[in-house]
Design a protein around this motif. Sequence first.
Motif, PDB file in Angstrom:
ATOM      1  N   ASP A   9      -0.972  23.562   6.888  1.00  0.00           N
ATOM      2  CA  ASP A   9      -0.206  24.539   7.663  1.00  0.00           C
ATOM      3  C   ASP A   9       1.267  24.101   7.731  1.00  0.00           C
ATOM      4  OD1 ASP A   9      -0.867  26.786  10.074  1.00  0.00           O
ATOM      5  OD2 ASP A   9       1.002  25.648  10.278  1.00  0.00           O
ATOM      6  N   ILE A  12       2.812  23.516  11.324  1.00  0.00           N
ATOM      7  CA  ILE A  12       2.360  22.279  11.974  1.00  0.00           C
ATOM      8  C   ILE A  12       2.969  21.058  11.300  1.00  0.00           C
ATOM      9  CG2 ILE A  12       0.325  20.851  12.499  1.00  0.00           C
ATOM     10  CD1 ILE A  12      -1.231  23.432  12.901  1.00  0.00           C
ATOM     11  N   MET A  56      -9.216  20.333   8.216  1.00  0.00           N
ATOM     12  CA  MET A  56      -9.513  21.587   7.511  1.00  0.00           C
ATOM     13  C   MET A  56      -8.404  21.919   6.527  1.00  0.00           C
ATOM     14  SD  MET A  56     -11.913  24.120   8.651  1.00  0.00           S
ATOM     15  CE  MET A  56     -12.330  24.948  10.146  1.00  0.00           C
ATOM     16  N   ALA A  84      -8.930  20.506  14.830  1.00  0.00           N
ATOM     17  CA  ALA A  84      -9.153  21.441  15.938  1.00  0.00           C
ATOM     18  C   ALA A  84     -10.611  21.374  16.384  1.00  0.00           C
ATOM     19  CB  ALA A  84      -8.803  22.855  15.492  1.00  0.00           C
ATOM     20  N   SER A  86     -13.742  19.631  18.117  1.00  0.00           N
ATOM     21  CA  SER A  86     -13.831  18.602  19.149  1.00  0.00           C
ATOM     22  C   SER A  86     -15.274  18.316  19.553  1.00  0.00           C
ATOM     23  CB  SER A  86     -13.030  19.030  20.370  1.00  0.00           C
ATOM     24  OG  SER A  86     -13.496  20.293  20.780  1.00  0.00           O
ATOM     25  N   GLN A  87     -16.227  18.783  18.727  1.00  0.00           N
ATOM     26  CA  GLN A  87     -17.620  18.511  19.080  1.00  0.00           C
ATOM     27  C   GLN A  87     -17.926  17.036  18.886  1.00  0.00           C
ATOM     28  OE1 GLN A  87     -20.917  20.816  17.910  1.00  0.00           O
ATOM     29  NE2 GLN A  87     -19.714  22.683  17.752  1.00  0.00           N
ATOM     30  N   ALA A  88     -18.868  16.549  19.707  1.00  0.00           N
ATOM     31  CA  ALA A  88     -19.212  15.132  19.684  1.00  0.00           C
ATOM     32  C   ALA A  88     -19.567  14.673  18.272  1.00  0.00           C
ATOM     33  CB  ALA A  88     -20.370  14.872  20.629  1.00  0.00           C
ATOM     34  N   LYS A 104      -6.195  18.927  17.925  1.00  0.00           N
ATOM     35  CA  LYS A 104      -5.209  20.012  17.920  1.00  0.00           C
ATOM     36  C   LYS A 104      -5.556  20.960  19.054  1.00  0.00           C
ATOM     37  CE  LYS A 104      -4.183  20.265  12.983  1.00  0.00           C
ATOM     38  NZ  LYS A 104      -4.403  21.100  11.791  1.00  0.00           N
ATOM     39  N   PRO A 105      -4.651  21.560  19.778  1.00  0.00           N
ATOM     40  CA  PRO A 105      -3.205  21.395  19.610  1.00  0.00           C
ATOM     41  C   PRO A 105      -2.731  20.071  20.225  1.00  0.00           C
ATOM     42  CG  PRO A 105      -3.794  23.326  20.965  1.00  0.00           C
ATOM     43  CD  PRO A 105      -5.009  22.544  20.775  1.00  0.00           C
ATOM     44  N   PHE A 106      -1.828  19.396  19.503  1.00  0.00           N
ATOM     45  CA  PHE A 106      -1.310  18.137  20.048  1.00  0.00           C
ATOM     46  C   PHE A 106       0.107  18.357  20.546  1.00  0.00           C
ATOM     47  CE2 PHE A 106      -0.739  18.156  15.436  1.00  0.00           C
ATOM     48  CZ  PHE A 106       0.631  18.024  15.331  1.00  0.00           C
ATOM     49  N   ASP A 107       0.542  17.450  21.428  1.00  0.00           N
ATOM     50  CA  ASP A 107       1.917  17.526  21.944  1.00  0.00           C
ATOM     51  C   ASP A 107       2.779  16.629  21.057  1.00  0.00           C
ATOM     52  OD1 ASP A 107       4.285  17.306  23.250  1.00  0.00           O
ATOM     53  OD2 ASP A 107       3.399  17.028  25.253  1.00  0.00           O
ATOM     54  N   PRO A 108       3.729  17.207  20.288  1.00  0.00           N
ATOM     55  CA  PRO A 108       4.485  16.381  19.331  1.00  0.00           C
ATOM     56  C   PRO A 108       5.255  15.238  19.999  1.00  0.00           C
ATOM     57  CG  PRO A 108       5.420  18.579  19.498  1.00  0.00           C
ATOM     58  CD  PRO A 108       4.121  18.615  20.223  1.00  0.00           C
TER      59      PRO A 108
ATOM     60  N   HIS B 221     -10.811  26.999  14.909  1.00  0.00           N
ATOM     61  CA  HIS B 221      -9.733  26.612  14.003  1.00  0.00           C
ATOM     62  C   HIS B 221      -8.580  27.616  14.043  1.00  0.00           C
ATOM     63  CE1 HIS B 221      -7.819  26.051  10.007  1.00  0.00           C
ATOM     64  NE2 HIS B 221      -7.846  24.805  10.441  1.00  0.00           N
ATOM     65  N   ARG B 224      -6.659  27.638  17.399  1.00  0.00           N
ATOM     66  CA  ARG B 224      -5.929  26.419  17.758  1.00  0.00           C
ATOM     67  C   ARG B 224      -4.751  26.152  16.827  1.00  0.00           C
ATOM     68  NH1 ARG B 224     -11.415  23.346  19.212  1.00  0.00           N
ATOM     69  NH2 ARG B 224     -11.393  23.654  21.461  1.00  0.00           N
ATOM     70  N   THR B 228      -1.061  25.213  18.069  1.00  0.00           N
ATOM     71  CA  THR B 228      -0.481  23.894  17.795  1.00  0.00           C
ATOM     72  C   THR B 228       0.998  24.053  17.458  1.00  0.00           C
ATOM     73  OG1 THR B 228      -2.613  23.253  16.913  1.00  0.00           O
ATOM     74  CG2 THR B 228      -0.783  21.800  16.425  1.00  0.00           C
ATOM     75  N   SER B 229       1.286  25.087  16.643  1.00  0.00           N
ATOM     76  CA  SER B 229       2.688  25.313  16.256  1.00  0.00           C
ATOM     77  C   SER B 229       3.525  25.755  17.446  1.00  0.00           C
ATOM     78  CB  SER B 229       2.762  26.387  15.174  1.00  0.00           C
ATOM     79  OG  SER B 229       2.027  25.973  14.065  1.00  0.00           O
ATOM     80  N   LYS B 231       2.948  25.359  20.747  1.00  0.00           N
ATOM     81  CA  LYS B 231       3.099  24.280  21.722  1.00  0.00           C
ATOM     82  C   LYS B 231       4.034  23.195  21.185  1.00  0.00           C
ATOM     83  CE  LYS B 231       0.480  20.738  24.101  1.00  0.00           C
ATOM     84  NZ  LYS B 231       0.972  20.813  25.460  1.00  0.00           N
TER      85      LYS B 231
END
Lengths: 128, 456
Positions: A9, A12, A56, A84, A86-88, A104-108, B221, B224, B228-229, B231
């Motif tokens: 992406d 991102i 992905m 993205a 987040s399942q165990a 994801k989403p992460f804080d840059p 997917h 999110r 992500t972009s 945020k």
Amino acid sequence: MKVFLAEDDANISTIAKMALEQLGGHQVTHIDNGEKALEKLIAEGHTYDVILLDEMMPGLNGLAVCEQYTQQVAEVRPVIFLSAKSQASDVKQFEEHGRGYIPKPFDPTQLCQQIENILSSKKNRSAS
Amino acid sequence: MISLIQTRLKILFCLALCASLSLGYVSYSGWNKYTSMHESLNLTYSIEETVTSLKVNKYDKHLYKELKSTRALLEPKHRADALSDVIQAYADKSPWLLKKRVKHFLKNELEYRRYARNMMAYWQNRVIYFAALAAGSLLTVFLLMVLYIRYSIFNPLKDLARKMTDFLNNKYSYQFSVPDPNEVGQLHATFNALAQQVLSNMDELTTLDRAKSEFLNIASHELRTPLTSIKGSLSLLQSGVAGDVNDSSKNLMNIAETETDRLIRLINDVLDLAKIEAGRLPLEKEWVSLESLVNETITSLQGLATTASVRLEASKLPHLEIDVDSDRIKQVLTNLISNAIKFSPEKGVVNISADIDAHGSLRLNVHDQGRGIAPEDIERIFEKFSQATGPNNPLVKGTGLGLAIARAIVTEHEGHIGVESTIGKGSQFYFTLAHWRIPGQNANSGNIKTTQGAVA
């Protein structure tokens, strides 16, 4: 720190690159697909301090890239997944294949710190 | 095969029944003949006595009458004739002739008696023989009935019951067979129809389930990635990486970022709930200390409590271990405590306590001093997207899914979630956990009395 980033992406990857370069002062190499990423990692993976793989990606996904990379290269650098999922069961896979994962989403603004944390926590674990 | 056996059994059954009935009849008529022979034998003894007494008796009108009536009973004819001669001699009052006639009669009776005894032995043999045959065929009838019932009723019923059990045990490789054209067969056919319908519904459900699961993966997917972009961009803009930002721009970015975070939480909650409800979030249960689980949750919420000027306190928690997926139970507790904080007045206290309820389950309570919940709202607050609207609440807005998720998680843990509330006096949210133990003991909630004593 030299960072390898495989992320399909464009938005991102722009954000992650900006955060790592301008906020963390790291040097980032960006690749936008799995096949090319694997090729490059096999060729020059040892020159990076940390490898960030998006889970992905079309073609070859992050886990597959990591699996082939660790099988074909003797000197493996630490791999961190961006995902993205987040399942165990997914988290377990990320930890088994690499050092860990950043959800994801992460804080840059926190990205550099998150990478540091994963690298150091693993170091501590292996030390104990 | 079974139906062929059944037809043969039916024919045999009818034949054996006819045979036993006719044999029974023959045997019965033989018995009648035997008893009548026995009666006439008895008669020869009594008549012998009477006739012998004639030799000494004087003529008696009554005796004469009796002799005549007895004569009518005698057979065959030569006996009746012999008695007639005796009666005649008696009537004539001729002792010499009477003596002669009596002698002749008695001789005749002696012969008849011999004949009667022979006949009785004959009929007795016949009766025994035919009765045995009749009993034998009745026994055959009975056995055939047992076999018939077994083959045409019990076996097909057992077969049907086995198929039903297989079906219940998810052995869907169920074989449909052609049922017999009788009542049991109808039952079988009805079950076949039912099973076929269930199987086709199952196929449909499997397809739907697969589609749902695929949707969840794609949704995770696809939702999110753009977030992500968004945020990331907002965050970087605020950090000043892309140049200086003035105060009003910063304010607007703050709003955008807060709402993005809310959207992220909403997506996470929706996906979480969907996964729990689809059974795609398997619990990773282990025995953990109740105290540390509660304390860790309180610590993580301390920041929120401080911001809201609310005090968090835990009443003396029992030293117990609980068998739970600790991340999930923390999620429930976090949800209940953060709700309690949100609805508490300034300087309010949120109290977390634990006890054992009447059913022997561990009950965790989160008590607040908020304004309480109206009885009509209590039922719906656990529903999706149903929020009790707060007063001007400065804190983070919820997604409306927290309690629905909490209820789903508690239900997965075989527990129950609920709330007790009085308007103006605050609310107490609680949930129960069935599996707990005292550290070092294997016993679960088995011995409630002892355990409760230990807890107290």
